[in-house]
Design an enzyme around this catalytic site. Structure first.
Site, PDB file in Angstrom:
ATOM      1  N   TYR A 188      27.300 -30.551 -44.264  1.00  0.00           N
ATOM      2  CA  TYR A 188      27.071 -30.779 -42.826  1.00  0.00           C
ATOM      3  C   TYR A 188      28.183 -30.122 -42.011  1.00  0.00           C
ATOM      4  CZ  TYR A 188      25.985 -33.449 -38.570  1.00  0.00           C
ATOM      5  OH  TYR A 188      25.640 -33.807 -37.290  1.00  0.00           O
ATOM      6  N   LYS A 204      27.872 -27.035 -39.320  1.00  0.00           N
ATOM      7  CA  LYS A 204      28.242 -27.226 -37.909  1.00  0.00           C
ATOM      8  C   LYS A 204      29.397 -26.321 -37.498  1.00  0.00           C
ATOM      9  CE  LYS A 204      25.097 -30.292 -36.963  1.00  0.00           C
ATOM     10  NZ  LYS A 204      23.988 -29.954 -36.050  1.00  0.00           N
TER      11      LYS A 204
HETATM   12  P1  NDP Z   1      17.853 -37.629 -35.562  1.00  0.00           P
HETATM   13  O1  NDP Z   1      17.832 -37.729 -37.042  1.00  0.00           O
HETATM   14  O2  NDP Z   1      17.729 -38.845 -34.731  1.00  0.00           O
HETATM   15  O3  NDP Z   1      16.756 -36.566 -35.063  1.00  0.00           O
HETATM   16  C1  NDP Z   1      16.724 -35.291 -35.632  1.00  0.00           C
HETATM   17  C2  NDP Z   1      15.651 -34.474 -34.981  1.00  0.00           C
HETATM   18  O4  NDP Z   1      15.677 -33.169 -35.567  1.00  0.00           O
HETATM   19  C3  NDP Z   1      14.269 -35.054 -35.242  1.00  0.00           C
HETATM   20  O5  NDP Z   1      13.483 -34.893 -34.078  1.00  0.00           O
HETATM   21  C4  NDP Z   1      13.712 -34.181 -36.365  1.00  0.00           C
HETATM   22  O6  NDP Z   1      12.324 -34.001 -36.349  1.00  0.00           O
HETATM   23  C5  NDP Z   1      14.365 -32.858 -36.013  1.00  0.00           C
HETATM   24  N1  NDP Z   1      14.403 -31.967 -37.163  1.00  0.00           N
HETATM   25  C6  NDP Z   1      14.987 -32.174 -38.377  1.00  0.00           C
HETATM   26  N2  NDP Z   1      14.778 -31.123 -39.170  1.00  0.00           N
HETATM   27  C7  NDP Z   1      14.029 -30.235 -38.454  1.00  0.00           C
HETATM   28  C8  NDP Z   1      13.480 -28.961 -38.709  1.00  0.00           C
HETATM   29  N3  NDP Z   1      13.652 -28.372 -39.899  1.00  0.00           N
HETATM   30  N4  NDP Z   1      12.764 -28.351 -37.732  1.00  0.00           N
HETATM   31  C9  NDP Z   1      12.570 -28.940 -36.550  1.00  0.00           C
HETATM   32  N5  NDP Z   1      13.067 -30.153 -36.236  1.00  0.00           N
HETATM   33  C10 NDP Z   1      13.784 -30.789 -37.178  1.00  0.00           C
HETATM   34  O7  NDP Z   1      19.227 -36.856 -35.226  1.00  0.00           O
HETATM   35  P2  NDP Z   1      20.148 -36.893 -33.921  1.00  0.00           P
HETATM   36  O8  NDP Z   1      19.321 -36.990 -32.717  1.00  0.00           O
HETATM   37  O9  NDP Z   1      21.217 -37.869 -34.172  1.00  0.00           O
HETATM   38  O10 NDP Z   1      20.821 -35.439 -34.023  1.00  0.00           O
HETATM   39  C11 NDP Z   1      20.399 -34.337 -33.233  1.00  0.00           C
HETATM   40  C12 NDP Z   1      21.404 -33.209 -33.426  1.00  0.00           C
HETATM   41  O11 NDP Z   1      22.704 -33.651 -33.025  1.00  0.00           O
HETATM   42  C13 NDP Z   1      21.543 -32.772 -34.887  1.00  0.00           C
HETATM   43  O12 NDP Z   1      21.759 -31.381 -34.939  1.00  0.00           O
HETATM   44  C14 NDP Z   1      22.792 -33.500 -35.340  1.00  0.00           C
HETATM   45  O13 NDP Z   1      23.422 -32.853 -36.417  1.00  0.00           O
HETATM   46  C15 NDP Z   1      23.621 -33.456 -34.073  1.00  0.00           C
HETATM   47  N6  NDP Z   1      24.658 -34.461 -34.029  1.00  0.00           N
HETATM   48  C16 NDP Z   1      24.349 -35.799 -34.046  1.00  0.00           C
HETATM   49  C17 NDP Z   1      25.355 -36.738 -33.998  1.00  0.00           C
HETATM   50  C18 NDP Z   1      25.082 -38.203 -34.003  1.00  0.00           C
HETATM   51  O14 NDP Z   1      26.056 -38.964 -34.044  1.00  0.00           O
HETATM   52  N7  NDP Z   1      23.857 -38.673 -33.948  1.00  0.00           N
HETATM   53  C19 NDP Z   1      26.765 -36.330 -33.946  1.00  0.00           C
HETATM   54  C20 NDP Z   1      26.966 -34.922 -33.919  1.00  0.00           C
HETATM   55  C21 NDP Z   1      25.945 -34.017 -33.952  1.00  0.00           C
HETATM   56  P3  NDP Z   1      11.306 -35.129 -36.927  1.00  0.00           P
HETATM   57  O15 NDP Z   1      11.335 -36.233 -35.913  1.00  0.00           O
HETATM   58  O16 NDP Z   1      10.007 -34.439 -36.992  1.00  0.00           O
HETATM   59  O17 NDP Z   1      11.838 -35.546 -38.265  1.00  0.00           O
END
Ligand code: NDP
Length: 251
Positions: A158, A162
């Site tokens: 991860y 990132k």
């Molecule tokens: P969630 O797990 O809540 O949501 C992830 C989203 O990404 C979902 O909508 C999922 O789709 C989508 N997704 C996953 N894989 C794919 C793919 N191959 N193609 C298209 N869509 C995809 O994650 P967060 O909202 O927490 O995270 C969002 C972003 O922020 C990520 O990049 C994460 O790494 C980053 N982030 C999050 C943090 C946190 O604390 N939450 C901290 C730092 C960064 P589906 O619903 O269809 O599964």
């Protein structure tokens, strides 16, 4: 004041979590929204979000598209161009984590995380810069993480994905600044979503909170506000930067 009137924004991975918050915030500021999801199980949520966005008075459409697969991104952006006519803002938000200590991490776990988190940013950016270059304007926002800056035990894949996003972002900013295309990254700390659900339970939660000067996890709307700033002309002289939105977290 609406900051994104008449703009078209793409948000990847917006059926839930941070992406959903971003889609709602950009729509609140007048942007039309084309967003993706990937899991069959998120189809209903995506349809509900599409309706909610339309109810806010903007054009909106959900697409099932895997951001980690180049051809799917190509088809998705071509479809968006047909439906929406242009792309002004692209938020590369889709991401996953498959945490494991390096000793136990499988090749598949490594590859899945790199494909979804890092290759996706290349796949999407390659597509959206064409309409942006034509328009001589655009803002690309890539979702990195504080883990990509600091590293974390159990999160080598991860963190690598990132950190890779940060190098990519800075390079694209150098390449496309002369075309008035900006490219920035956001490094969220721990934000309350499905991805971090497990952190809020048990004794580990207190340890995490002690490391956050603001003393709490972040909310999706707080990352959405940061995204809105970078998407709009409020940040017109900012490119190639990483904006940390992490409550001051120092891990
Ligand atoms: P969630 O797990 O809540 O949501 C992830 C989203 O990404 C979902 O909508 C999922 O789709 C989508 N997704 C996953 N894989 C794919 C793919 N191959 N193609 C298209 N869509 C995809 O994650 P967060 O909202 O927490 O995270 C969002 C972003 O922020 C990520 O990049 C994460 O790494 C980053 N982030 C999050 C943090 C946190 O604390 N939450 C901290 C730092 C960064 P589906 O619903 O269809 O599964």
């Amino acid at each position: 004041m609406k900051l994104l009137d008449n703009k078209v924004a793409i948000v990847t991975g917006a059926a839930r979590g941070i992406g959903e918050g971003i889609a709602l915030k950009l729509a609140e500021h007048g942007a039309s929204i084309a967003f993706t999801y990937v899991s069959e199980g998120s189809a209903e949520k995506a349809a509900a979000l599409e309706e909610k966005l339309k109810g806010m008075g903007v054009k909106a459409k959900a697409y099932r598209s895997n951001a980690g697969v180049f051809e799917e991104c190509e088809t998705f952006v071509n479809d968006v161009m047909k439906e929406f006519g242009t792309v002004d803002v692209c938020v590369n938000n889709a991401g996953i984590s498959k945490d494991n200590l390096l000793l136990r991490m499988s090749v598949d776990q490594w590859n899945d995380v790199i494909a979804t988190n890092l290759n996706s940013v290349f796949n999407m950016t390659k597509q959206v810069i064409r309409p942006m270059m034509k328009a001589k304007s655009g803002s690309i926002i890539n979702m990195s993480s504080i883990i990509g800056i600091r590293g974390n035990a159990g999160q080598a894949s991860y963190a690598a994905s990132k950190a890779g996003i940060i190098g990519f972002t800075k390079s694209v900013a150098h390449e496309l600044g002369s075309r008035n295309i900006r490219c920035n990254a956001i490094a969220p700390g721990f934000i309350e979503t499905d991805m971090t659900h497990y952190l809020k339970e048990g004794a580990a939660a207190d340890d995490f909170l002690k490391k956050i000067p603001l003393g709490r996890f972040g909310k999706t709307e707080e990352i959405a506000n940061t995204t809105l700033f970078l998407a709009s002309d409020m940040s017109s002289y900012i490119t190639g930067q990483v904006l940390s939105a992490c409550g001051g977290l120092n891990i």
